[in-house]
Design an enzyme around this catalytic site. Structure first.
Site, PDB file in Angstrom:
ATOM      1  N   ARG A 104       0.440  -0.865   0.055  1.00  0.00           N
ATOM      2  CA  ARG A 104       0.000   0.218  -0.159  1.00  0.00           C
ATOM      3  C   ARG A 104       0.975   1.153  -0.066  1.00  0.00           C
ATOM      4  NH1 ARG A 104      -4.550  -2.222   4.254  1.00  0.00           N
ATOM      5  NH2 ARG A 104      -6.187  -2.971   2.582  1.00  0.00           N
ATOM      6  N   HIS A 117      -6.642  -5.392  -1.733  1.00  0.00           N
ATOM      7  CA  HIS A 117      -7.463  -5.865  -0.445  1.00  0.00           C
ATOM      8  C   HIS A 117      -6.409  -6.852   0.270  1.00  0.00           C
ATOM      9  CE1 HIS A 117     -11.497  -7.296   1.961  1.00  0.00           C
ATOM     10  NE2 HIS A 117     -10.664  -8.306   1.736  1.00  0.00           N
TER      11      HIS A 117
HETATM   12  P1  CMP Z   1     -10.660  -2.500   2.051  1.00  0.00           P
HETATM   13  O1  CMP Z   1      -8.802  -3.590   2.574  1.00  0.00           O
HETATM   14  O2  CMP Z   1     -10.470  -3.241   1.092  1.00  0.00           O
HETATM   15  O3  CMP Z   1     -11.705  -3.037   2.839  1.00  0.00           O
HETATM   16  C1  CMP Z   1     -12.387  -1.640   2.899  1.00  0.00           C
HETATM   17  C2  CMP Z   1     -11.573  -0.807   2.441  1.00  0.00           C
HETATM   18  O4  CMP Z   1     -12.847   0.557   2.401  1.00  0.00           O
HETATM   19  C3  CMP Z   1     -10.554  -0.314   3.001  1.00  0.00           C
HETATM   20  O5  CMP Z   1      -9.892  -1.380   2.190  1.00  0.00           O
HETATM   21  C4  CMP Z   1     -10.076   1.283   2.042  1.00  0.00           C
HETATM   22  O6  CMP Z   1     -10.102   0.957   1.193  1.00  0.00           O
HETATM   23  C5  CMP Z   1     -12.349   1.602   2.336  1.00  0.00           C
HETATM   24  N1  CMP Z   1     -12.179   3.303   3.820  1.00  0.00           N
HETATM   25  C6  CMP Z   1     -12.760   4.771   3.476  1.00  0.00           C
HETATM   26  N2  CMP Z   1     -12.603   4.541   4.104  1.00  0.00           N
HETATM   27  C7  CMP Z   1     -12.059   3.516   5.225  1.00  0.00           C
HETATM   28  C8  CMP Z   1     -12.450   4.088   6.489  1.00  0.00           C
HETATM   29  N3  CMP Z   1     -12.501   5.694   6.530  1.00  0.00           N
HETATM   30  N4  CMP Z   1     -11.419   3.023   7.357  1.00  0.00           N
HETATM   31  C9  CMP Z   1     -11.204   2.231   6.742  1.00  0.00           C
HETATM   32  N5  CMP Z   1     -11.697   2.427   5.468  1.00  0.00           N
HETATM   33  C10 CMP Z   1     -12.046   2.410   4.899  1.00  0.00           C
END
Ligand code: CMP
Length: 139
Positions: A104, A117
């Site tokens: 990331r 993800h």
């Molecule tokens: P991911 O691991 O795909 O799981 C949920 C996703 O929500 C996360 O990665 C982020 O890309 C997205 N996201 C956007 N805003 C937030 C936030 N404030 N907290 C957590 N996830 C977020």
């Protein structure tokens, strides 16, 4: 396979930037075995269903719109302690807070466009893998 698998997606922004191959190479170099792999474009409804646990949260609409905006690469990965190891490997959810050298940090642009993800538990890994792959496709 509990404890040994995790699920990942290379998100649309990282795919569009041409980083899918590099990310997969880093994943393999880090010792993960790819046990399922596909490129797919999610509909808004499918993205909403995948992220249903986040429904109602402020970032849900942006997240599901972004995740259905173009092709993604979905994969099931195998390694000891896969969920926790992969979360450390990819870095914090917010690329700005991710450790140097993590996926990331290297490829993420923002909270929603955070390159990849990774499953947050063994239960999520099983659900998310089954969302994309039949048992015949995981080996
Ligand atoms: P991911 O691991 O795909 O799981 C949920 C996703 O929500 C996360 O990665 C982020 O890309 C997205 N996201 C956007 N805003 C937030 C936030 N404030 N907290 C957590 N996830 C977020």
């Amino acid at each position: 396979m509990t404890g040994k698998i995790t699920f990942t997606m290379i998100k649309p922004s990282a795919f569009a930037a041409g980083h899918a191959g590099q990310i997969l190479a880093r994943i393999e170099e880090a010792g993960y075995r790819i046990i399922a792999l596909k490129k797919v474009t999610l509909s808004l409804e499918q993205a909403g269903s995948f992220y249903e646990m986040h429904q109602g949260k402020p970032f849900y609409d942006e997240l599901t719109a972004m995740m259905s905006s173009g092709p993604i690469v979905a994969a099931v990965l195998e390694k000891e302690n896969a969920v926790e190891a992969f979360r450390t490997f990819i870095g914090a959810t917010d690329p700005a807070k991710a450790a140097e050298g993590t996926i990331r940090k290297l490829y993420g642009k923002s909270l929603s466009e955070n390159a990849v993800h990774g499953s947050d538990s063994d239960e999520s890994a099983a659900r998310e893998s089954a969302f994309f792959f039949s048992s015949l496709e995981m080996f």
